[in-house]
Design a protein around this motif. Structure first.
Motif, short mmCIF file in Angstrom:
data_model
loop_
_atom_site.label_atom_id
_atom_site.label_comp_id
_atom_site.label_asym_id
_atom_site.label_seq_id
_atom_site.Cartn_x
_atom_site.Cartn_y
_atom_site.Cartn_z
N ASP A 56 -18.02 -42.19 -10.55
CA ASP A 56 -17.17 -43.04 -11.40
C ASP A 56 -18.06 -43.68 -12.46
N GLU A 57 -17.74 -43.47 -13.72
CA GLU A 57 -18.56 -43.98 -14.82
C GLU A 57 -18.78 -45.50 -14.72
N LYS A 58 -17.80 -46.20 -14.12
CA LYS A 58 -17.90 -47.65 -13.99
C LYS A 58 -19.08 -48.07 -13.09
N LEU A 59 -19.48 -47.17 -12.19
CA LEU A 59 -20.55 -47.50 -11.24
C LEU A 59 -21.93 -47.50 -11.89
N LYS A 60 -21.99 -47.10 -13.16
CA LYS A 60 -23.28 -47.12 -13.86
C LYS A 60 -23.76 -48.56 -14.03
N LYS A 61 -22.81 -49.47 -14.19
CA LYS A 61 -23.14 -50.89 -14.30
C LYS A 61 -23.23 -51.50 -12.91
N TRP A 62 -24.31 -52.24 -12.67
CA TRP A 62 -24.52 -52.84 -11.36
C TRP A 62 -23.71 -54.14 -11.25
N THR A 63 -22.76 -54.16 -10.33
CA THR A 63 -21.97 -55.37 -10.09
C THR A 63 -21.74 -55.52 -8.60
N LEU A 64 -21.58 -56.75 -8.16
CA LEU A 64 -21.32 -57.01 -6.75
C LEU A 64 -19.96 -56.48 -6.33
N GLU A 65 -19.03 -56.41 -7.27
CA GLU A 65 -17.67 -55.98 -6.96
C GLU A 65 -17.61 -54.50 -6.54
N THR A 66 -18.58 -53.71 -6.99
CA THR A 66 -18.56 -52.27 -6.69
C THR A 66 -19.38 -51.92 -5.45
N LEU A 67 -19.83 -52.95 -4.74
CA LEU A 67 -20.65 -52.71 -3.55
C LEU A 67 -19.90 -53.12 -2.29
N PRO A 68 -20.11 -52.47 -1.16
CA PRO A 68 -21.02 -51.33 -0.99
C PRO A 68 -20.41 -50.03 -1.52
N ARG A 178 -29.42 -52.52 -5.23
CA ARG A 178 -28.50 -53.12 -6.20
C ARG A 178 -28.13 -54.55 -5.82
N VAL A 179 -27.76 -54.75 -4.56
CA VAL A 179 -27.31 -56.09 -4.18
C VAL A 179 -28.46 -57.09 -4.23
N LEU A 180 -29.65 -56.69 -3.83
CA LEU A 180 -30.79 -57.61 -3.86
C LEU A 180 -31.22 -57.90 -5.30
N THR A 181 -31.15 -56.90 -6.15
CA THR A 181 -31.50 -57.11 -7.56
C THR A 181 -30.51 -58.06 -8.22
N LEU A 182 -29.22 -57.89 -7.91
CA LEU A 182 -28.20 -58.75 -8.51
C LEU A 182 -28.34 -60.21 -8.05
N VAL A 183 -28.70 -60.40 -6.78
CA VAL A 183 -28.79 -61.76 -6.24
C VAL A 183 -30.15 -62.40 -6.50
N TYR A 184 -31.21 -61.60 -6.41
CA TYR A 184 -32.57 -62.17 -6.47
C TYR A 184 -33.42 -61.69 -7.65
N GLY A 185 -32.96 -60.68 -8.36
CA GLY A 185 -33.78 -60.07 -9.40
C GLY A 185 -34.24 -61.02 -10.48
N ARG A 186 -33.34 -61.86 -10.96
CA ARG A 186 -33.68 -62.80 -12.04
C ARG A 186 -34.74 -63.80 -11.57
N ILE A 187 -34.65 -64.25 -10.32
CA ILE A 187 -35.63 -65.21 -9.78
C ILE A 187 -37.02 -64.58 -9.75
N ILE A 188 -37.11 -63.35 -9.25
CA ILE A 188 -38.40 -62.66 -9.18
C ILE A 188 -38.94 -62.41 -10.59
#
Length: 653
Positions: A56-68, A178-188
Motif C-alpha cells: 500500500d503506497e500509504k505505508l511508505k510514510k511512517w505513522t503510528l496509525e499504520t502499525l503493526p 518504525r515504532v521506536l523511531t516515531l516515539v524516540y527518534g527525535r530525542i536521540i
C-alpha cells in the motif's frame, strides 16, 4: 529425452560442476548447455521480500496509525541489480525440454531459501525437482550428492523454517524500527545533534548490542578490591626449593574467617603479616612437615573439531581477524575443495564419514608444502590410529543436523601455493585440529604436596607433560612447565626447612570485554561466555542467530555505528549512539535484550525444520509478540528516558 538443469548458488560452483562431471558444453549468457545437461546459477539472492509500500503506497510514510504491519500474504520481488540473471534462470526453469531440476545451492537453510524464492516467483510446475545435499565440493562428494539426490519436497520443513526466519526478521525489524523511531527518534537525534535518527532493531542484532553494552557497564561500575596472598618457599638441603600457597582449610586458625578475601588471601595486608609473625614464632621450636603427598597421572585427549563458531573464535585470538573475515576465508577454501562445508554447528563426524576418513588423511600425505603435516598424516596411517576413533567422542551422529565438523578434504592441495598468508594460516589451523584427533592423548604426571606449619597448610602442585601425544600437532602456546621431579622423593612426615615467607599483592579484576571471537561463542551459548571448550560442547543448546548469520550481525552493528571493533585486538565496545539505543530498547521492548528469549526464537525455527511444531503455531506466536510490543510502545511517553540518555551522553564526553 529431457534435459537436466543444475542450479547452483554461484557461477564458480556451476563451473566446478561442469568440470567435475566432464561436461562438454557451450557457455552462453548466464548458463552452460550440453546435449543432456544445463548449468546455471543464482548470484546469491535473486529474490527478496517487498517493502510495506508495495502492499500500500500509504505505508511508505511512517505513522503510528499504520502499525503493526502484518500482511496476510507476503510479497516478494526480484532484486533489480540481478534482474538479468533471474530472467535467465526463469527462462530455463520454464523450458519444456527440461524435465528434471537439480537444486545445488549451498546445503543449508539459507541455500534452501535462495532457491525456493526463485521457484515460487517463477511458479515452476510439472518438473521433477531433486535436492543435491553435499558436505564438500570434491568430485566424489558432488557425484555422490547427485546420485543420492532426494526429492526437493523432503526439505519442505527446512524451507518452512527459512521462510519463517525471514518473516520474523522482517516483522520485528520493520514494526519495531518504525515504532521506536516515531516515539524516540527525535530525542536521540537531538542528543546526537543529528537531523534525523532511524532506530534500527532486530531479533538478534539488539540482543547482541545488549550483551556488549551490559559488559561495558559491568566494567564501568566495577570497583577493584585488593587482597593479599601468603606463600612460603621451602628448601631441602642447600639446592632444592619449592613453593607452597597457603589456604585457610578446615583446622586453620582462619578457617571461614571474616578477615579473608577468599580461602587463599586476606583483605588486609596486616592480617597476612600477623599470620607470618605467628608462624615464625611457631618455627622457633618446630620445622615445617610434609603432611600429605598425592601422585597421579592425567590423560588429556585432543579437543573436538572446529565448527564455524569455534574456528571464528580461534582465528580472532590467533590472527586478530573478525568473524566475517574468517567466514570469507573458510568459504573460499570450501569452494577450492580444500575443506568441508563451513557453516556448520557440529564439532563431530558421522559414523559414515568416519568409515571413509582414511581418504582425507591419505590426501594430506601429498601436502609437500608442509613436511610436518605430511609426516603426521603418514604417521597416523602407518600406526592405524584412524581405526581407534570409531567409538570416540569425535564420532556422534546425534550431534549432527545438517553437516558435520569442518575438516580438510585432502584435496585441492594444488591451490595451496596460490593462497594468501591468512588463507594458509586458517587452512593449517583446520588441518592440525583434524590430525590431532587421531593422535594419542597427552599424558601428564601430577604431584601435590601439602606442607604444614602447625595448623596452617601450604599447597604445592606440579604438573608435567610426560608424553606429548596430540600436542605434537597442535603445539599450544603457553609457558613451559617446570619439572620438579624431586618432589616425588618427599615422604609423609618428612621435615623441611623454611626459606622465606612471601606476601603477594593482588586485586580483583573486572570482566573482560568481548572480542569479535568471544562474542560469537557467547552467541552460540545463548549469551553465556563459557571459557572451557569441552564444557561449552556439553551444555550447548539453542544459540542466538546461526553459524551462517552471526558474523553478518556484528558487521551490521558496526556499520550502523552501534559498536566499534579495535582492529588490532578485536575488542568490541559500544558507541554513545549504541548505548542510547540500548536505553530505548530497555525502556520499551526489554525482551529484545534477553539472550534466553532470543535463543528460544531460534530454537522454534529448528523445531519447525525438525517437524516438531507447525508453521502456523510459530507464526501465531510471532504475530502476537509483534502486536503486543508495538501497541505498548505506541502508547508510551518517549520522554521518560531523557535523563538516562543524558547520562550516556555525559559518559561519552
Amino acid at each position: 529425452m529431457g534435459k537436466f538443469l543444475f542450479i547452483t548458488e554461484k557461477p564458480s560452483v556451476a563451473m566446478d560442476y561442469v568440470k567435475l562431471l566432464n561436461v562438454k558444453g557451450t557457455k552462453l549468457d548466464g548458463y552452460i548447455e550440453s546435449d543432456k545437461m544445463i548449468f546455471t546459477w543464482c548470484v546469491g539472492h535473486l529474490v527478496t521480500m517487498s517493502y510495506p509500500e508495495v502492499y500500500d503506497e500509504k505505508l511508505k510514510k511512517w505513522t503510528l496509525e499504520t502499525l503493526p504491519f502484518m500482511p496476510k500474504a507476503y510479497k516478494y520481488e526480484v532484486i533489480p541489480s540481478v534482474q538479468k540473471q533471474f530472467n535467465v534462470v526463469k527462462a530455463l526453469l520454464t523450458r519444456e525440454d527440461i524435465t528434471t531440476i537439480y537444486v545445488c545451492t549451498d546445503s543449508g537453510r539459507e541455500g534452501e531459501y535462495i532457491y525456493r524464492l526463485v521457484d515460487e516467483m517463477v511458479g515452476v510446475s510439472g518438473k521433477e525437482k531433486k535436492r543435491v545435499w553435499i558436505d564438500s565440493q570434491t568430485e566424489e562428494e558432488i557425484k555422490r550428492g547427485i546420485k543420492e539426490a532426494k526429492p526437493l519436497s523432503d526439505y519442505d520443513a527446512l524451507a518452512a523454517s527459512a521462510y519463517l526466519r525471514a518473516k520474523e526478521d522482517y516483522l520485528l525489524g520493520i514494526n519495531f524500527s518504525r515504532v521506536l523511531t516515531l516515539v524516540y527518534g527525535r530525542i536521540i537525534a537531538n542528543m546526537l545533534r543529528n537531523d534525523r535518527v532511524v532506530i534500527s532493531v532486530g531479533r538478534v542484532m539488539s540482543c547482541v548490542l545488549g550483551m556488549i553494552v551490559d559488559r561495558e557497564r559491568e566494567i564501568r561500575s566495577f570497583v577493584s578490591v585488593p587482597f593479599y596472598k601468603l606463600s612460603s618457599t621451602f628448601k631441602i638441603g642447600d639446592e632444592l626449593r619449592y613453593e607452597g600457597e597457603w589456604k585457610a582449610v578446615e583446622g586453620s586458625k582462619y578457617f571461614e574467617s571474616a578477615l579473608l578475601y577468599n580461602e587463599g588471601g586476606f583483605k588486609k595486608r596486616e592480617d597476612a603479616e600477623k599470620l607470618i609473625e605467628d608462624l615464625r614464632s611457631y618455627l622457633t621450636y618446630n620445622k615445617p612437615v610434609v603432611d600429605k603427598i598425592t601422585k597421579s597421572t592425567e590423560n588429556k585427549a585432543a579437543p573436538l573439531l572446529f565448527n564455524l563458531a569455534e574456528l571464528q573464535n580461534e582465528c580472532s585470538k590467533k590472527f586478530k581477524i573478525n568473524p566475517d573475515q574468517t567466514l570469507s576465508v573458510v568459504q573460499s577454501l570450501y569452494e577450492k575443495k580444500m575443506v568441508t562445508y563451513p557453516r556448520t554447528d557440529a564439532r563431530v563426524l558421522s559414523k559414515a564419514v568416519a568409515k571413509e576418513i582414511i581418504k582425507n588423511i591419505k590426501g594430506l600425505t601429498f601436502f609437500k608444502q608442509d613436511e610436518e603435516i605430511k609426516s603426521a598424516a603418514e604417521n597416523i596411517i602407518e600406526k592405524k590410529w584412524q581405526e581407534k576413533i570409531v567409538n570416540s567422542k569425535y564420532i556422534d551422529d546425534s550431534k549432527i543436523t545438517d553437516h558435520y565438523a569442518i575438516i580438510p578434504t585432502g584435496e585441492g592441495l594444488n591451490s595451496y601455493e596460490g593462497l594468501k598468508g591468512i588463507e594458509k594460516n586458517i587452512y593449517e589451523t583446520v588441518v592440525r585440529r583434524f590430525l590431532a584427533i587421531f593422535y594419542p592423548a597427552a599424558k601428564y604426571s601430577k604431584i601435590s604436596v601439602d606442607t604444614i606449619i602447625g595448623a596452617e597448610h601450604f599447597f604445592t602442585n606440579n604438573k608435567v607433560c610426560v608424553e606429548k601425544g596430540y600436542l605434537e600437532i597442535l603445539k599450544p602456546e603457553g609457558s613451559k612447565e617446570k619439572d620438579m621431579v624431586f618432589l616425588s622423593s618427599l615422604k609423609k612426615g618428612q621435615k623441611v626447612e623454611l626459606d622465606a615467607f612471601n606476601i603477594k599483592d593482588g586485586e580483583t579484576t573486572p570482566p573482560k570485554r568481548f572480542t569479535s571471537g568471544s562474542i560469537i561463542i557467547a552467541m552460540e551459548n545463548a549469551g553465556k561466555l563459557i571459557e572451557d571448550e569441552e564444557l561449552r560442547e556439553h551444555i550447548k543448546g539453542a544459540g542466538i542467530g546461526t553459524s551462517a548469520t552471526r558474523a553478518e550481525i556484528l558487521k551490521k552493528l558496526e556499520k550502523i555505528e552501534y559498536i566499534k571493533t579495535n582492529n588490532k585486538t578485536q575488542v568490541l565496545t559500544p558507541t554513545s549512539k549504541g548505548e542510547m539505543i540500548y536505553e530505548v530498547i530497555k525502556e520499551s521492548i526489554p525482551s529484545l535484550l534477553n539472550p534466553t528469549l532470543t535463543a528460544s526464537w531460534e530454537k522454534g525455527l529448528k523445531m519447525v525444520a525438525q517437524k516438531e511444531i507447525v508453521t502456523e503455531e510459530f507464526m501465531a506466536k510471532l504475530e502476537k509478540y509483534t502486536k503486543v510490543n508495538v501497541d505498548r510502545v505506541a502508547k508510551s511517553n518517549g520522554y521518560r528516558i531523557v535523563k538516562r540518555i543524558n547520562t550516556v551522553k555525559e559518559i561519552y564526553k
